[in-house]
Design a protein around this motif. Structure first.
Motif, short mmCIF file in Angstrom:
data_model
loop_
_atom_site.label_atom_id
_atom_site.label_comp_id
_atom_site.label_asym_id
_atom_site.label_seq_id
_atom_site.Cartn_x
_atom_site.Cartn_y
_atom_site.Cartn_z
N ALA A 317 0.85 -1.19 0.00
CA ALA A 317 0.00 0.00 0.00
C ALA A 317 0.89 1.24 0.00
O ALA A 317 2.02 1.20 0.48
N PRO A 318 0.39 2.37 -0.53
CA PRO A 318 1.16 3.62 -0.50
C PRO A 318 1.39 4.07 0.94
O PRO A 318 0.61 3.76 1.83
N ASP A 319 2.48 4.82 1.14
CA ASP A 319 2.77 5.33 2.48
C ASP A 319 2.51 6.83 2.54
O ASP A 319 2.22 7.48 1.53
N LEU A 320 2.59 7.38 3.75
CA LEU A 320 2.30 8.80 3.96
C LEU A 320 3.31 9.69 3.23
O LEU A 320 2.96 10.79 2.80
N ALA A 321 4.54 9.21 3.09
CA ALA A 321 5.55 10.01 2.40
C ALA A 321 5.13 10.37 0.98
O ALA A 321 5.41 11.47 0.49
N SER A 322 4.44 9.46 0.31
CA SER A 322 4.02 9.72 -1.07
C SER A 322 2.96 10.83 -1.12
O SER A 322 2.94 11.63 -2.06
N GLU A 355 7.31 17.55 8.50
CA GLU A 355 7.99 17.19 7.25
C GLU A 355 8.05 18.38 6.30
O GLU A 355 9.09 18.64 5.68
N LEU A 356 6.95 19.13 6.17
CA LEU A 356 6.95 20.30 5.28
C LEU A 356 7.89 21.38 5.82
O LEU A 356 8.60 22.03 5.04
N ALA A 357 7.91 21.58 7.13
CA ALA A 357 8.83 22.55 7.72
C ALA A 357 10.28 22.13 7.51
O ALA A 357 11.14 22.97 7.22
N ARG A 589 8.64 12.20 12.54
CA ARG A 589 9.33 12.06 11.25
C ARG A 589 9.31 10.62 10.75
O ARG A 589 9.34 10.37 9.54
N ARG A 590 9.24 9.65 11.64
CA ARG A 590 9.20 8.25 11.23
C ARG A 590 7.93 7.95 10.42
O ARG A 590 7.92 7.06 9.57
N LEU A 591 6.85 8.70 10.69
CA LEU A 591 5.60 8.45 9.99
C LEU A 591 5.66 8.89 8.53
O LEU A 591 4.89 8.38 7.70
N THR A 592 6.54 9.84 8.21
CA THR A 592 6.63 10.33 6.84
C THR A 592 7.91 9.87 6.14
O THR A 592 8.29 10.41 5.11
N THR A 593 8.56 8.86 6.72
CA THR A 593 9.74 8.27 6.08
C THR A 593 9.27 7.24 5.05
O THR A 593 8.47 6.36 5.35
N ALA A 594 9.75 7.36 3.82
CA ALA A 594 9.32 6.47 2.74
C ALA A 594 9.67 5.03 3.07
O ALA A 594 10.76 4.73 3.56
#
Length: 600
Positions: A317-322, A355-357, A589-594
């Protein structure tokens, strides 16, 4: 369960969203009906899912649950109640006044405050001895998430005090017509709520530090308005045995981590909760939908059978990073995270903002949830890292006071003493909060034209009421401008513009949250707002575990994740349940790591 010992007539189940209030309220109603009691189960949640739990269409009428003798249910529908309220006020003048005047009255009555008043009327009627409730031994209330519930339970005092002081002529959105006639009903409701012989509050929590802190605040706020007969239920506790693998030879890493977090939270429970009678309910392997599941909720369950292959099948499944990659490509905009309470909107909003910051964008992270506490999720500043991240909150009390001061310093500046006194009375109306919060919401929407604004919204029902106010403003502004040729850009138009706003629906891979998110999507689409993406949060199917109980829950998730991907979402992502609680910038940050998961 101690919270069901010698129950009074009124039982309220409340707490932070997603802790299991609806399931426990429904299971309690079933258990009381099983011993021969006549039970009325009432939901005061604007996004009620009691009907989904029983598999029966309920709605804004008392409905018998045929599968459970002695049990009836009612979902207070704020929109239906508001329509009845509007018809009661507009009906007598519809054929007496010009159509333009009637439309103006209807528009004034379209705000969220009218909805609140109408639902409040229905709620207080259930606390009285009347023909409506005479046949029931117990009335069980499944309430909205914490902030909305506190507001509702404070209302009897707020409206009674407002009427007592003779301030029944406020000219805010949602006029107070008809409230004076209800004075006796509201006074009786206050008495019933404060009487421990008639009312018991059951605070529902999970074994999590943030949730227990929230419950402690709820306990103190409700005690302060006279509701002191309280019990505590800690739901979904992972039993020690659940951390073992099939052979029992070793602890499962994920289950062991969850167990440690829960035990630490229970060991440091806030002092104000230690004096309350407390029950614990074990985490169950099944989704809490259907009568069999409800009957099993308050009892122990047999050992769980979970095939080994469940643990070895990776979830693709796609992740949050995408998703964040696509959001960042626009350079600015409003990202609104919406969904049922307790699905992790605050955590995901903070993760996206960090992540955006980190990528160098200026970001404003804010919330419209009256019970939200972003500082408990993002516990440190990003100063010194080069990131620009501002954290804010739409605080109803602060915004209301700001609005009052502004009106008094502008509109009130030229008034004489009598006129200013009348204006001050008008601004003390409970409805003033609606206007103030809407204005704050509008300011934040405008801000997204040049920066990223990430908004953690209130649980579904409360958010819909805020959007109702936005829609009411849009319709009234359009009506007033007419054919003047002036350019119109209302907050609702910005929400409807996919170039300006991305709505992300957050859910868990459980039946009720997915159904509620689908219902929210339908509501948004009717308002001209197309959700941009879905995020399935805290997924066991995306994690690795050997615990039989967790593997069985993971297996139950897969069909629901497929439904999100194939039936509901234009794009989606799945976020795995983490071993460490996602608090603080590093864990976020771990949640948005690809993860290398394929994109759609």
């Amino acid at each position: 369960m101690r919270f069901l010992d010698h129950p009074p007539r009124f039982l309220f189940f409340t707490g932070k969203g997603g802790v299991g209030k609806t399931s426990i309220a429904c299971a309690s109603a079933v258990e009381l009906a099983a011993i021969g009691k006549q039970i009325l189960l009432v939901s005061t949640d604007p996004a009620s899912n009691v009907g989904q739990v029983f598999g029966v269409a309920i709605g804004n009428r008392i409905t018998s649950i045929d599968a459970v003798p002695g049990l009836s249910a009612l979902e207070i529908d704020p929109q239906a109640a508001a329509q009845v309220y509007r018809d009661r006020i507009v009906g007598p003048v519809r054929n007496l006044l010009p159509e333009s005047v009637v439309k103006g009255i209807e528009e004034q009555l379209s705000g969220a405050c009218t909805t609140e008043i109408a639902a409040f009327d229905e709620f207080t009627a259930l606390l009285l001895d009347s023909a409506l409730t005479a046949g029931y031994d117990h009335i069980v209330f499944d309430t909205a998430p914490t902030g909305h519930t506190i507001r509702l339970l404070q209302l009897p005092g707020a409206w009674s005090g407002f009427l007592e002081a003779g301030k029944g002529d406020a000219s805010c959105l949602g006029p107070l017509a008809g409230l004076e006639k209800q004075r006796a009903q509201y006074s009786a409701a206050v008495d019933a709520l404060a009487d421990p012989e008639r009312t018991r509050l059951v605070l529902v929590a999970r074994a999590q530090q943030a949730t227990l802190r929230e419950v402690a605040r709820t306990h103190e706020e409700l005690a302060a308005i006279g509701l002191r007969q309280q019990y505590l239920v800690v739901n979904g506790v992972l039993a020690d045995a659940a951390a073992a693998n099939d052979s029992g030879a070793a602890a499962d890493v994920l289950a062991a981590a969850i167990g440690r977090r829960e035990q630490a939270a229970l060991a440091t429970i806030p002092d104000v909760l230690k004096t309350l009678p407390m029950d614990r309910i074990a985490l169950k392997p099944f989704n809490l939908v259907g009568l069999d599941a409800l009957r099993g909720l308050l009892t122990d369950t047999a050992p769980i059978d979970a095939p080994e292959e469940i643990a070895s099948q990776p979830l693709e499944a796609p992740d949050l990073a995408s998703l964040v990659e696509e959001i960042a490509a626009d350079g600015h905009g409003l990202v609104m995270l919406m969904g049922k309470g307790g699905v992790g909107k605050t955590t995901l909003a903070a993760a996206i903002a960090v992540e955006l910051a980190d990528r160098g964008f200026p970001v404003h992270l804010t919330t419209s949830d009256p019970a939200a506490h972003l500082a408990e999720t993002l516990t440190e500043s990003l100063e010194g890292t080069g990131a620009t991240l501002e954290i804010g909150r739409i605080d109803p009390r602060v915004e209301t006071e700001r609005y009052r001061e502004h009106v008094l310093s502008t509109k009130g500046a030229q008034l004489d003493d009598a006129g200013r006194a009348l204006l001050e009375e008008d601004l003390r109306s409970p409805c003033t909060e609606e206007i103030a919060v809407f204005q704050a919401f509008s300011r934040i929407i405008r801000e997204a034209g040049k920066t990223f604004v990430i908004m953690d919204t209130a649980p579904t029902g409360h958010t819909l009421l805020l959007l109702d106010a936005t829609g009411a403003y849009h319709r009234e502004t359009t009506r007033q401008l007419g054919d003047t040729g002036l350019q119109l850009r209302t907050p609702m138009m910005q929400l409807q513009d996919p170039k300006q706003t991305k709505v992300v629906l957050v859910t868990l891979a459980e039946t009720t949250p997915v159904l509620e998110a689908a219902g929210l999507q339908a509501d948004l689409e009717r308002a001209g707002i197309q959700p941009w993406a879905w995020v399935v949060n805290q997924s066991l199917a995306a994690a690795r575990t050997r615990s039989p109980l967790l593997r069985r829950r993971a297996a139950n998730e897969r069909e629901l994740i497929d439904a999100v991907a194939e039936q509901h979402a234009r794009r989606y992502a799945v976020v795995a349940l983490q071993e460490a609680e996602p608090i603080g910038a590093d864990q976020l940050r771990r949640l948005t790591t690809a993860t290398g998961a394929p994109s759609w």
